[in-house]
Scaffold this active site. Sequence first.
Site, short mmCIF file in Angstrom:
data_model
loop_
_atom_site.label_atom_id
_atom_site.label_comp_id
_atom_site.label_asym_id
_atom_site.label_seq_id
_atom_site.Cartn_x
_atom_site.Cartn_y
_atom_site.Cartn_z
N HIS A 1 46.82 -16.94 -11.09
CA HIS A 1 47.87 -17.33 -12.09
C HIS A 1 48.74 -16.43 -12.27
O HIS A 1 48.63 -15.39 -13.20
CB HIS A 1 46.80 -17.63 -13.51
CG HIS A 1 45.82 -18.69 -13.55
ND1 HIS A 1 46.50 -19.91 -13.77
CD2 HIS A 1 44.65 -18.75 -13.21
CE1 HIS A 1 45.42 -20.65 -13.90
NE2 HIS A 1 44.35 -20.27 -13.45
N GLY B 1 43.92 -25.90 -14.19
CA GLY B 1 43.23 -26.97 -14.99
C GLY B 1 41.75 -27.19 -14.79
O GLY B 1 41.39 -26.69 -13.69
N CYS C 1 46.53 -22.21 -9.25
CA CYS C 1 45.13 -22.68 -9.21
C CYS C 1 44.75 -24.06 -9.05
O CYS C 1 44.96 -24.30 -7.80
CB CYS C 1 44.52 -22.06 -10.51
SG CYS C 1 42.90 -21.70 -10.63
N GLU D 1 51.61 -16.39 -13.63
CA GLU D 1 52.11 -16.31 -14.93
C GLU D 1 51.74 -15.41 -15.91
O GLU D 1 52.12 -15.26 -16.85
CB GLU D 1 52.12 -18.08 -15.35
CG GLU D 1 50.68 -18.63 -15.95
CD GLU D 1 49.88 -19.11 -14.57
OE1 GLU D 1 50.38 -18.96 -13.61
OE2 GLU D 1 49.07 -19.98 -15.04
N1 GLN Z 1 38.89 -26.14 -11.72
C1 GLN Z 1 39.56 -25.16 -10.84
C2 GLN Z 1 38.28 -24.28 -10.46
O1 GLN Z 1 37.53 -23.89 -11.23
C3 GLN Z 1 40.61 -24.38 -10.93
C4 GLN Z 1 40.66 -23.80 -12.25
C5 GLN Z 1 42.07 -23.24 -12.88
O2 GLN Z 1 43.07 -23.93 -12.55
N2 GLN Z 1 42.17 -22.22 -13.57
O3 GLN Z 1 38.36 -23.45 -9.49
#
Ligand code: GLN
Length: 534
Positions: free
Chosen positions: A506, A354, A381, A508
Site C-alpha cells: 500500500h 479490499g 494490493c 499510499e
Molecule cells: N484481500 C486481499 C488479501 O488479503 C487483499 C488485501 C488488501 O487489499 N489489503 O491478500
Amino acid sequence: MAQRIKYIVVMGSIMSGLGKGILSSSIARLLKKRGYKVLPIKFDGYLNVDCGTMNPFRHGEVFVLDDGSEVDMDFGTYERFLNQSLTGRSSITGGKMFKRIIEKERRGDFLGRDVQFVPHLTDEIKECVKCVGEEEKADIVLIEVGGTVGDLENGYFIEAMRQLAYEVGKDLLFLQLTFVPSLGKGEPKTKPTQHANRLIQSMGIKPEIIICRGDEPLTKEAKEKISLYCNVPFENVVYDPMVPTVYQLPEMLEKQNLYDVLANRLELRKEAVEQSEWDKLVGRIIKPTHELKVGIVGKYTSVSDAYVSIKEALVHAGAVVNAKADFEFVDSEEFEGKMAKELEKYDAIIVPGGFGKRGIEGKIKAIQYCRENGVPFLGLCLGMQMMVVEYARNVCGLKGANSSEIEKETPHPVIDILPEQVSIMEKGATMRLGAYPCILKEGTKSFELYGEKNISERHRHRYEVNPNYVSKLEEGGLIISGVSPKNNIMEMCEWKEGFGIGTQAHPELKSRLEAPAPLFVGLLKAALKRKKKD
Ligand code: GLN
C-alpha cells in the site's frame, strides 16, 4: 541533563468531525518547523485493542505503520504533515489499556487491592505517555484525545491528563477545539463553546487556547466573548477556517500567531529552522496548471474516509506534476452490469485494496479495459491481485483463474493464501502487516519510478501471487518487477505496454506531501502524457 518534555493536549468539544487530527498535525508541523522533535499520541476510547478489526466502510481507513500496527487514520495525517514515521506505541486505545491492566491483575501485580479506573487505569495511561515520550526522545508530546469532551469513553483519558498536568505543572497545556455556528446570519454564536468550556473546567482542566471551527469567519465580538467567558486572553482564541487544502492550515494558524502564543507559554524558540518545499507545494495544490480525472474502482462506501490515503497520495503526486487529480468513485459492483466504455472519461484508474467477493468482477473488467485501451492503471494490493487474475484469464488463457479468497474451488488459483496464514485463526493483528523490503528489477518502469533497487513499503494482506503460476504469467508477458527478498513473494508487476503497475503493498500509506509515492507520481505523469496526446 535532558530537557524536560513539554506536553500539548488537544481536546474536541461540542461535536465530532471538527478536524482534531488535522489541527493537531498542523500544530505539530509548526513545532517541527522550529526544529523540535514532536511525538504525536492519540487516545481512542474504544475497547478494540487496535483498528485492525474495524470495518473501514464504517470507521474510515485502517492505517498501517512500519512496525505493522493497525491504527486510526489520524496517524496518516500526522505522518503526512510531519514527514516522519511513527510507531504503534503512539496509539493508546481503551482496549490496549484495559488489556494491560487485566493482565497485570491476573499476574498478581495489584495483589490485595481492588483495581480501579483511578488510580490504576489513569496511572497506566500516564506511564505509557511518559515512557513513549522519553524513549522517542521527544521535545514535545502532542496528545490528541479522541472523541468529544463529555463522552463516557474518553473520561478516564481526560482525568489522566488532568493528573499529568498537575504533576508537570507549566510544561503541559490544554487546547480546546470548538464549533462556533453562525446559521448563515453572520453572527457567530459562542454559547455552545462557553458551555463546553465550563464542562471541561468542571473536570479540573482549564483550556488555555481555544480554536474555533465555524461556517463563517469569527468576528471580533465573538472572539471577545469567548475570551471573557472562557478565561483566556483574546489572542488565544484562534479561528480554524475552511481551507482549499488541509496542508494550508499550518500557515493559517501561524498567521493568527498561534505559534507565538504556544511559544510564549511553553518557552519555545520562535525562529524557524526548517528548509522545506512545503509552501511551494501547497501553492501548486491551490493553483494547479492541469486537471486530471482519476477513477477509483472499488466497493461502494458512503464513508469518504475509507480511501483517504489514496486521495492524499493523489494530492501529493498532483503537486509534483502540477495537476489537480480529481478523484471519482466508481462502484465496482454496479460497474459489473455496465459498459466498460463508461471509464472513458477517466485519465487514469486505480483499483484499491479490499477484502471479499463483492464487486470483484467489476474490478477485473475495469482492469481489462485499461490494459486494452492504454489507460494508465495502478493496482493496490487487492487491485494488484485482480490485475494478475485478469492477465491470467485474458492473456495467458487460464480459464476461470481467480484468487482462492474469492473462489475456493477455482481451477487456477493464481492468487493464493500465504503459507504462514493457513493455520492462523485469530483475526486481530494476524495479517502480513507493516513494512517489508522489496527488490526491484532493473529496466522496469517500477524501478525507474523509485530510482533505486531496494525499497520498502507497507503491507496488509493474507494472499499473494501463487508462486506456482509465476513462470506461466511471465511466459504470457506479465513483468514481475518486484520481489520480496526473503520469501520470494511477488511484490510488484507491470504490463509491457502502456502504464499498468500493480503492487502487493500500500504505497499510499507512505505518501507525504514532501515525499510523494513514486507509483502515484508515475500514474499521474502517464495520465498527463496520454491526455496531451489526445
Ligand atoms: N484481500 C486481499 C488479501 O488479503 C487483499 C488485501 C488488501 O487489499 N489489503 O491478500
